[in-house]
Each structure stands twice: as structure tokens, then as C-alpha cells.
Design a protein around this motif. Structure first.
Motif, mmCIF file in Angstrom:
data_model
loop_
_atom_site.group_PDB
_atom_site.id
_atom_site.type_symbol
_atom_site.label_atom_id
_atom_site.label_comp_id
_atom_site.label_asym_id
_atom_site.label_seq_id
_atom_site.Cartn_x
_atom_site.Cartn_y
_atom_site.Cartn_z
ATOM 1 N N LEU A 245 -10.234 37.436 -25.257
ATOM 2 C CA LEU A 245 -9.110 36.630 -24.810
ATOM 3 C C LEU A 245 -7.952 37.570 -24.479
ATOM 4 N N VAL A 246 -7.529 37.549 -23.226
ATOM 5 C CA VAL A 246 -6.493 38.461 -22.742
ATOM 6 C C VAL A 246 -5.215 37.679 -22.457
ATOM 7 N N PRO A 247 -4.085 38.011 -23.081
ATOM 8 C CA PRO A 247 -2.844 37.262 -22.853
ATOM 9 C C PRO A 247 -2.431 37.285 -21.374
ATOM 10 N N ILE A 248 -1.970 36.154 -20.880
ATOM 11 C CA ILE A 248 -1.489 36.032 -19.507
ATOM 12 C C ILE A 248 0.031 36.057 -19.541
ATOM 13 N N VAL A 249 0.608 37.087 -18.942
ATOM 14 C CA VAL A 249 2.065 37.203 -18.933
ATOM 15 C C VAL A 249 2.639 37.265 -17.525
ATOM 16 N N SER A 250 1.805 37.458 -16.526
ATOM 17 C CA SER A 250 2.302 37.539 -15.149
ATOM 18 C C SER A 250 1.207 37.109 -14.182
ATOM 19 N N ARG A 251 1.588 36.916 -12.933
ATOM 20 C CA ARG A 251 0.637 36.533 -11.893
ATOM 21 C C ARG A 251 -0.499 37.549 -11.775
ATOM 22 N N ALA A 252 -0.179 38.819 -11.970
ATOM 23 C CA ALA A 252 -1.183 39.883 -11.844
ATOM 24 C C ALA A 252 -2.290 39.747 -12.890
ATOM 25 N N ASP A 253 -2.011 39.058 -14.002
ATOM 26 C CA ASP A 253 -3.010 38.885 -15.055
ATOM 27 C C ASP A 253 -4.028 37.791 -14.723
ATOM 28 N N CYS A 254 -3.761 37.011 -13.686
ATOM 29 C CA CYS A 254 -4.604 35.846 -13.370
ATOM 30 C C CYS A 254 -5.796 36.250 -12.521
ATOM 31 N N ARG A 255 -6.708 36.969 -13.129
ATOM 32 C CA ARG A 255 -7.894 37.435 -12.423
ATOM 33 C C ARG A 255 -9.175 36.864 -13.029
ATOM 34 N N TYR A 256 -9.039 35.821 -13.815
ATOM 35 C CA TYR A 256 -10.168 35.213 -14.477
ATOM 36 C C TYR A 256 -10.464 33.844 -13.865
ATOM 37 N N ASN A 257 -11.618 33.319 -14.193
ATOM 38 C CA ASN A 257 -12.001 31.991 -13.728
ATOM 39 C C ASN A 257 -11.653 30.930 -14.765
ATOM 40 N N ASP A 258 -11.663 31.310 -16.040
ATOM 41 C CA ASP A 258 -11.430 30.370 -17.139
ATOM 42 C C ASP A 258 -10.299 30.862 -18.029
ATOM 43 N N TYR A 259 -9.552 29.875 -18.571
ATOM 44 C CA TYR A 259 -8.390 30.191 -19.389
ATOM 45 C C TYR A 259 -8.363 29.301 -20.632
ATOM 46 N N LEU A 260 -7.731 29.804 -21.670
ATOM 47 C CA LEU A 260 -7.559 29.029 -22.899
ATOM 48 C C LEU A 260 -6.085 29.006 -23.244
ATOM 49 N N ALA A 261 -5.550 27.791 -23.427
ATOM 50 C CA ALA A 261 -4.182 27.630 -23.895
ATOM 51 C C ALA A 261 -4.220 27.219 -25.353
ATOM 52 N N VAL A 262 -3.520 27.949 -26.210
ATOM 53 C CA VAL A 262 -3.535 27.694 -27.652
ATOM 54 C C VAL A 262 -2.119 27.357 -28.108
ATOM 55 N N ARG A 263 -1.984 26.235 -28.811
ATOM 56 C CA ARG A 263 -0.652 25.818 -29.244
ATOM 57 C C ARG A 263 -0.203 26.645 -30.446
ATOM 58 N N THR A 264 1.022 27.106 -30.388
ATOM 59 C CA THR A 264 1.558 27.984 -31.442
ATOM 60 C C THR A 264 2.593 27.237 -32.273
#
Length: 264
Positions: A245-264
């Protein structure tokens, strides 16, 4: 079995079996129409032999299993899963068979596919509620384009060849007293669905949301909405030996097909 099929079925690594099937087993003739497949998780599913998802499950017993595991890792006994774009029910069946006391709300609009979904959910009885609709930002009807080779790629499309009933996604969530996990796979309609459920996310506060996005939504419109509800977003990076699981912090990080959002 061909060498490629044998290699994929007994593949010992976290990821890669699907690529073997797609690259080296295209010529394997499984026939057409409905078949019963045995999954690697121990349950059977009705699948279409001439569909991409059905072929993978028939040949390997699974489909994108490492992504499903990311969701299962966040599950707890008694959880409620909302599966938007449930297809034939593989993710929901993995969840229901692995998580004690769990329940699932499955949403799927595709003719024929939704009938397979109903058949595959039948063994779980009243633990499943099925909605034969597309979710969007308005109720009514929408046109739907069917991808005959890969029903998982079918989508809402103004030029689609079939018309299916649609329900406002927020209205569906408004009727749920509890929601712990969400899976969204709606082939490019994700942003619309997220905006439609915005108010209900604040009320229900699901623990984690698994979603597909092939653009920069995880860092832009979708990301902005989810951050407002206290979610941290990760890209699901499928490596041969493990899934990260790689943190998404910018548009450049969006190179995956699937994402997980976890509530903090």
C-alpha cells in the motif's frame, strides 16, 4: 492442462498468475455459456466461460485475489460490505465465506450477469441483499455498454446498447443503518458515485473503501472528497512477492489501477 494453465493454477507468488493466463493461455478453449467453477477459497461460482473473469476463475480458481485480500485484511466479524459493481459476486463471496457473521449489499445492473450474481449469492441466504440497478447521481434509467469479452469492463455510456434501471447512490446508502466496507468498481463512473454518497459517508463512516480509478481521481476530485471525510488513500502496488500500500499524496502518485481509502 497446458503448461501455462498449470503454472498459473499452482503459482506460488502473491501476484502474476493472471498475467500468465492473459498472455499464454488465450488459446485455451473453455467453450461458451455458463459453467460451475471451483475457487481457491473453497466455494463454487457460476461463471461465463467466454468472459475474462470466468476464464480466470475456471483456470486458476481466483481473480485479482491480492486486491480482494487488501479488503479482507480490513474486515471484522459482523461487518457489512457494500459491493458496487458486484459482477458475478466473486468479491462478495470471498468476503462472506471468510468473515464470520458478515453481510453484503450487492449492486449490479448487467442483464445475465446479475442472474449469475443472484445464483452465486443464494447459498448465503439472508446475509445478502441484491439490487439489480446501476448506481449514479439520479434515479431513472441509463444506457449501458456491454463488453462481451470482459463483462467487468461494461459501463454506463450514453451510446450503450441496453437500458438499465438506475438508483441514486446516496438513496441506497441512506437506507443502510450500518456500513463498514465499500468496494466500488464502476468503470469510470467512480467520481459520480462518490459525489452522490458524499453526505452518507459522513453518517456511516465506513472503515475502508476499495475503489478502481484509471486517472488521477485518487489525488484530485475523489481524493479531495475522501480527505474531507478523514480518509487516507493508498495505491495498491502489486509486486510479484507481495502487495504494498503506497500513500497517495500527489497526481504523480496515481499510477495504480486500484486504491484503498482508510478512515483515520
Amino acid at each position: 492442462m497446458t503448461p501455462a494453465v498449470l503454472a498459473a493454477r499452482y503459482w506460488p507468488f502473491a501476484n502474476g498468475s493472471g498475467r500468465i493466463i492473459d498472455r499464454f493461455a488465450r488459446g485455451v478453449d473453455l467453450g461458451h455459456g455458463e459453467r460451475l467453477a471451483q475457487t481457491s477459497d473453497g466455494f463454487a461460482l457460476r461463471v461465463r466461460a467466454d468472459d475474462l473473469i470466468g476464464r480466470h476463475i475456471l483456470l486458476t480458481g481466483r481473480f485479482d485475489r491480492s486486491v480482494v485480500q487488501v479488503l479482507l485484511d480490513r474486515a471484522r466479524p459482523g461487518d457489512v460490505l457494500l459491493d458496487i459493481g458486484a459482477n458475478i459476486g466473486y468479491v462478495a463471496a470471498c468476503f462472506l465465506s471468510r468473515v464470520p457473521g458478515s453481510r453484503a449489499v450487492c449492486v449490479e445492473p448487467q442483464p445475465e450477469i446479475v442472474d449469475l450474481l443472484a445464483a452465486n449469492m443464494a447459498p448465503f441466504g439472508d446475509r445478502v441483499v441484491l439490487h439489480r440497478v446501476a448506481l449514479s447521481d439520479a434515479a431513472g434509467e441509463v444506457r449501458f455498454r456491454i463488453d462481451q469479452a470482459n463483462r467487468g469492463a461494461s459501463r454506463i455510456d450514453a451510446d450503450g446498447e441496453v437500458v438499465v434501471p438506475a438508483m441514486h447512490a446516496g438513496e441506497l446508502l441512506a437506507g443502510l443503518p450500518r456500513l463498514d466496507l465499500i468496494k466500488i468498481d464502476v468503470e469510470g463512473h467512480e467520481e459520480t458515485v462518490f459525489h452522490a454518497i458524499d453526505a452518507q459517508l459522513a453518517r456511516l463512516a465506513p472503515r475502508a473503501i476499495l475503489f478502481e480509478d484509471q486517472g488521477a481521481g485518487a489525488a484530485e476530485a475523489i481524493g479531495t472528497l475522501l480527505h474531507r471525510h478523514r480518509y487516507t488513500i493508498f495505491g495498491i502496488d502489486k509486486r510479484l512477492l507481495r502487495t504494498r500500500l503506497v500513500p497517495i499524496v500527489s497526481r504523480a502518485d496515481c499510477r495504480y489501477n486500484d486504491y484503498l481509502a482508510v478512515r483515520t
